[in-house]
Design an enzyme around this catalytic site. Structure first.
Site, mmCIF file in Angstrom:
data_model
loop_
_atom_site.group_PDB
_atom_site.id
_atom_site.type_symbol
_atom_site.label_atom_id
_atom_site.label_comp_id
_atom_site.label_asym_id
_atom_site.label_seq_id
_atom_site.Cartn_x
_atom_site.Cartn_y
_atom_site.Cartn_z
ATOM 1 N N SER A 124 0.634 -1.113 0.032
ATOM 2 C CA SER A 124 0.043 -0.054 -0.106
ATOM 3 C C SER A 124 0.855 1.177 -0.080
ATOM 4 O O SER A 124 1.907 1.261 0.514
ATOM 5 C CB SER A 124 -0.922 0.022 1.313
ATOM 6 O OG SER A 124 -1.543 1.175 1.459
ATOM 7 N N GLU A 126 0.343 3.677 1.643
ATOM 8 C CA GLU A 126 0.430 4.122 2.939
ATOM 9 C C GLU A 126 1.708 3.886 3.775
ATOM 10 O O GLU A 126 1.925 4.346 4.753
ATOM 11 C CB GLU A 126 -0.788 3.216 3.909
ATOM 12 C CG GLU A 126 -2.057 3.909 3.852
ATOM 13 C CD GLU A 126 -2.205 5.205 4.237
ATOM 14 O OE1 GLU A 126 -1.875 5.585 5.194
ATOM 15 O OE2 GLU A 126 -3.014 6.101 3.670
ATOM 16 N N TYR A 148 -1.481 0.373 10.647
ATOM 17 C CA TYR A 148 -1.736 -0.276 9.273
ATOM 18 C C TYR A 148 -0.449 -0.042 8.280
ATOM 19 O O TYR A 148 -0.290 -0.996 7.809
ATOM 20 C CB TYR A 148 -2.982 0.357 8.833
ATOM 21 C CG TYR A 148 -3.439 -0.087 7.314
ATOM 22 C CD1 TYR A 148 -3.851 -1.231 6.933
ATOM 23 C CD2 TYR A 148 -2.698 0.749 6.286
ATOM 24 C CE1 TYR A 148 -3.986 -1.558 5.470
ATOM 25 C CE2 TYR A 148 -2.932 0.351 4.950
ATOM 26 C CZ TYR A 148 -3.714 -0.629 4.673
ATOM 27 O OH TYR A 148 -3.864 -1.186 3.430
HETATM 28 P P1 NDP Z 1 -11.419 -4.974 1.776
HETATM 29 O O1 NDP Z 1 -11.432 -4.398 3.335
HETATM 30 O O2 NDP Z 1 -12.593 -4.628 0.964
HETATM 31 O O3 NDP Z 1 -11.289 -6.455 1.876
HETATM 32 C C1 NDP Z 1 -10.493 -7.205 2.807
HETATM 33 C C2 NDP Z 1 -10.565 -8.628 2.674
HETATM 34 O O4 NDP Z 1 -9.888 -9.345 3.572
HETATM 35 C C3 NDP Z 1 -12.130 -9.426 3.128
HETATM 36 O O5 NDP Z 1 -12.315 -10.225 2.116
HETATM 37 C C4 NDP Z 1 -11.944 -9.750 4.437
HETATM 38 O O6 NDP Z 1 -13.048 -10.746 4.595
HETATM 39 C C5 NDP Z 1 -10.620 -10.317 4.430
HETATM 40 N N1 NDP Z 1 -10.013 -10.644 5.473
HETATM 41 C C6 NDP Z 1 -9.776 -10.004 6.611
HETATM 42 N N2 NDP Z 1 -9.147 -10.554 7.651
HETATM 43 C C7 NDP Z 1 -9.093 -12.030 7.129
HETATM 44 C C8 NDP Z 1 -8.582 -12.825 7.859
HETATM 45 N N3 NDP Z 1 -8.166 -13.042 9.171
HETATM 46 N N4 NDP Z 1 -8.716 -14.095 7.287
HETATM 47 C C9 NDP Z 1 -9.162 -14.280 5.997
HETATM 48 N N5 NDP Z 1 -9.543 -12.976 5.201
HETATM 49 C C10 NDP Z 1 -9.691 -11.835 5.914
HETATM 50 O O7 NDP Z 1 -9.965 -4.349 1.334
HETATM 51 P P2 NDP Z 1 -9.802 -4.012 -0.320
HETATM 52 O O8 NDP Z 1 -10.513 -5.066 -1.301
HETATM 53 O O9 NDP Z 1 -9.902 -2.511 -0.423
HETATM 54 O O10 NDP Z 1 -8.324 -4.129 -0.328
HETATM 55 C C11 NDP Z 1 -7.644 -5.453 -0.839
HETATM 56 C C12 NDP Z 1 -6.204 -5.359 -0.192
HETATM 57 O O11 NDP Z 1 -5.303 -4.311 -0.575
HETATM 58 C C13 NDP Z 1 -5.868 -5.261 1.244
HETATM 59 O O12 NDP Z 1 -4.705 -5.870 1.652
HETATM 60 C C14 NDP Z 1 -5.722 -3.786 1.449
HETATM 61 O O13 NDP Z 1 -5.082 -3.625 2.540
HETATM 62 C C15 NDP Z 1 -5.021 -3.358 0.126
HETATM 63 N N6 NDP Z 1 -4.810 -2.208 -0.377
HETATM 64 C C16 NDP Z 1 -6.016 -1.637 -0.451
HETATM 65 C C17 NDP Z 1 -6.089 -0.294 -1.175
HETATM 66 C C18 NDP Z 1 -7.242 0.354 -1.364
HETATM 67 O O14 NDP Z 1 -7.341 1.609 -1.675
HETATM 68 N N7 NDP Z 1 -8.383 -0.439 -1.559
HETATM 69 C C19 NDP Z 1 -4.839 0.393 -1.335
HETATM 70 C C20 NDP Z 1 -3.639 -0.260 -1.021
HETATM 71 C C21 NDP Z 1 -3.716 -1.279 -0.562
HETATM 72 P P3 NDP Z 1 -14.614 -10.508 5.360
HETATM 73 O O15 NDP Z 1 -15.520 -10.247 4.110
HETATM 74 O O16 NDP Z 1 -14.868 -11.641 5.823
HETATM 75 O O17 NDP Z 1 -14.308 -9.415 6.042
HETATM 76 P P1 GDP Z 2 -6.538 5.738 3.675
HETATM 77 O O1 GDP Z 2 -5.995 7.032 2.710
HETATM 78 O O2 GDP Z 2 -6.476 4.253 3.454
HETATM 79 O O3 GDP Z 2 -6.605 6.102 5.007
HETATM 80 O O4 GDP Z 2 -8.148 5.939 3.193
HETATM 81 P P2 GDP Z 2 -9.564 6.551 3.735
HETATM 82 O O5 GDP Z 2 -10.405 6.818 2.714
HETATM 83 O O6 GDP Z 2 -10.064 6.122 5.058
HETATM 84 O O7 GDP Z 2 -9.156 8.195 4.110
HETATM 85 C C1 GDP Z 2 -8.499 9.071 3.124
HETATM 86 C C2 GDP Z 2 -8.406 10.415 3.590
HETATM 87 O O8 GDP Z 2 -9.521 11.115 3.957
HETATM 88 C C3 GDP Z 2 -7.322 10.545 4.957
HETATM 89 O O9 GDP Z 2 -6.368 11.590 5.234
HETATM 90 C C4 GDP Z 2 -8.561 10.632 6.034
HETATM 91 O O10 GDP Z 2 -7.925 11.618 7.246
HETATM 92 C C5 GDP Z 2 -9.519 11.802 5.148
HETATM 93 N N1 GDP Z 2 -10.808 11.911 5.767
HETATM 94 C C6 GDP Z 2 -11.511 13.196 6.229
HETATM 95 N N2 GDP Z 2 -12.696 12.934 6.720
HETATM 96 C C7 GDP Z 2 -12.750 11.588 6.649
HETATM 97 C C8 GDP Z 2 -13.775 10.760 7.121
HETATM 98 O O11 GDP Z 2 -14.789 11.181 7.583
HETATM 99 N N3 GDP Z 2 -13.709 9.220 6.923
HETATM 100 C C9 GDP Z 2 -12.461 8.717 6.384
HETATM 101 N N4 GDP Z 2 -12.231 7.324 6.168
HETATM 102 N N5 GDP Z 2 -11.471 9.675 6.225
HETATM 103 C C10 GDP Z 2 -11.640 10.884 6.134
#
Ligand code: NDP
Ligand code: GDP
Length: 331
Positions: A124, A126, A148
């Protein structure tokens, strides 16, 4: 013979788009599903019957070994994580267990059962946190700003380490924020697009927000899963930044979303300290030249189109909720 892929996190946003994409490419798709009292299939309802489900949990090595044995995959996409930055302060240990240490569980399962697997780790932006250069690229040093981010740095380096130690085909995709109508409601884009729909349709009259000045490089999840697949089709395993190369503030996000339904965000947004973070990532902007050049990856959906698509989808969802509750009242 059909290629086989095992996806962890298949019920999440990215997992669902990736599963669709791989099914279209005629893969046999295996999805790891953890046990929950109320199963969450919303994102994969339409392809639920085409996924071969395997029970397991990323924190449980035995179940992952069994998952690799059962699926005998060519490719493993490790997407499961505690993925919400804000939840990582109140739950730092759980975040560390799932998002950091469990990456080693998945790598070990592959190493023990089938070390020739091509492995993708969901890293990520992040990890760049308090950025030391802009834009951020593969060589930019990490400075994570949340439990995270710290956990993802571990996941990234252990993936690189398994590649270098065991000669495994392990790639780390450093993806910048990517969104879609399937994004969790707690993330800022979806919180805003859902909030706009509820305000427009009269279910809500304000939207409580945190830091409006923070800047992100937001892309569309459907475009980003293609990059994951491309990484695993190369001759050599490597790490890639995936981003749009454009940065927008949360304030701009509000403007686009509210304007799309003819409203002014300033009339509805209330700043609430509950949504500010102990340490903020002020800006993220990715340079994905390497991915463009080596993978031939490109994106199709831009920022405005993405946010408007999300508002449109949330308008449909909220409308459905209203219709259902009207039907209940009549009954
Ligand atoms: P989501 O939060 O939408 O999905 C997370 C998934 O992980 C869900 O299917 C959840 O299952 C599963 N999960 C969580 N804990 C466990 C566990 N202990 N065992 C098995 N499965 C588990 O995330 P995204 O699809 O947005 O992101 C996918 C990946 O990419 C993540 O690793 C995220 O950190 C990373 N990422 C995402 C970004 C983004 O902008 N979306 C940016 C950069 C990285 P359940 O449905 O049961 O909760
Ligand atoms: P992140 O980049 O993975 O932390 O994704 P988020 O969508 O959770 O947050 C993106 C940015 O939006 C961060 O800088 C947050 O501090 C900002 N932000 C401002 N207001 C909010 C809020 O109400 N909820 C969330 N989730 N983020 C917020």
């Amino acid at each position: 013979m059909k290629k086989r892929a095992l996806i962890t996190g298949v019920t999440g946003q990215d997992g669902s788009y990736l599963a669709e994409f791989l099914l279209e490419k005629n893969y046999e798709v295996y999805g790891l599903r953890r046990r929950t009292s109320t199963p969450n299939y919303e994102n994969v309802e339409h392809i639920k019957d085409r996924i071969k489900w395997i029970s397991g949990d990323l924190t449980d090595l035995a179940s992952l070994i069994e998952a690799v044995r059962t699926s005998n995959p060519d490719e493993v996409y490790n997407l499961a994580a505690q993925s919400f930055v804000a939840a990582s302060w109140p739950q730092p240990l759980l975040t560390g267990h799932i998002t950091a240490l469990s990456v080693t569980n998945m790598l070990e399962a592959v190493r023990i059962v089938k070390p020739t697997v091509r492995f993708y780790q969901a890293s990520s932006s992040e990890m760049f946190g308090k950025v030391v250069e802009t834009p951020q690229k593969e060589t930019t040093p990490f400075y994570p700003r949340s439990p995270y981010g710290v956990a993802k740095v571990y996941g990234h380096w252990i993936t690189v380490n398994y590649r270098e130690s065991f000669n495994m085909f392990a790639c780390s995709g450093i993806l910048f924020n990517h969104e879609s109508p399937r994004r969790g409601l707690e993330f800022v884009t979806r919180k805003v697009t859902d909030g706009v729909a509820r305000i427009k349709l009269g279910l809500q009259n304000e939207l409580r927000m945190g830091n409006l000045d923070s800047l992100r490089d937001w892309g569309f999840a459907g475009d980003y899963v293609k990059a994951m697949w491309l990484m695993l089709q190369q001759d050599e395993a490597d790490d890639y930044v995936i981003s749009t190369g454009e940065m927008h503030s949360v304030r701009e996000l509000l403007e686009v979303a509210f304007n799309h339904v003819g409203l002014n965000y300033e009339d509805y947004v209330v700043i609430d300290p509950e949504f500010t973070r102990p340490a903020e990532v002020d800006l993220l902007l990715g340079d994905c030249s390497k991915a463009k050049e080596k993978l031939g990856w490109k994106l199709d959906v831009g920022f405005k189109q993405l946010i408007e698509m999300m508002v449109d989808e949330d308008m449909k969802k909220v409308n459905k909720i209203i219709q259902l509750s009207n039907m209940e009242v009549r009954v």
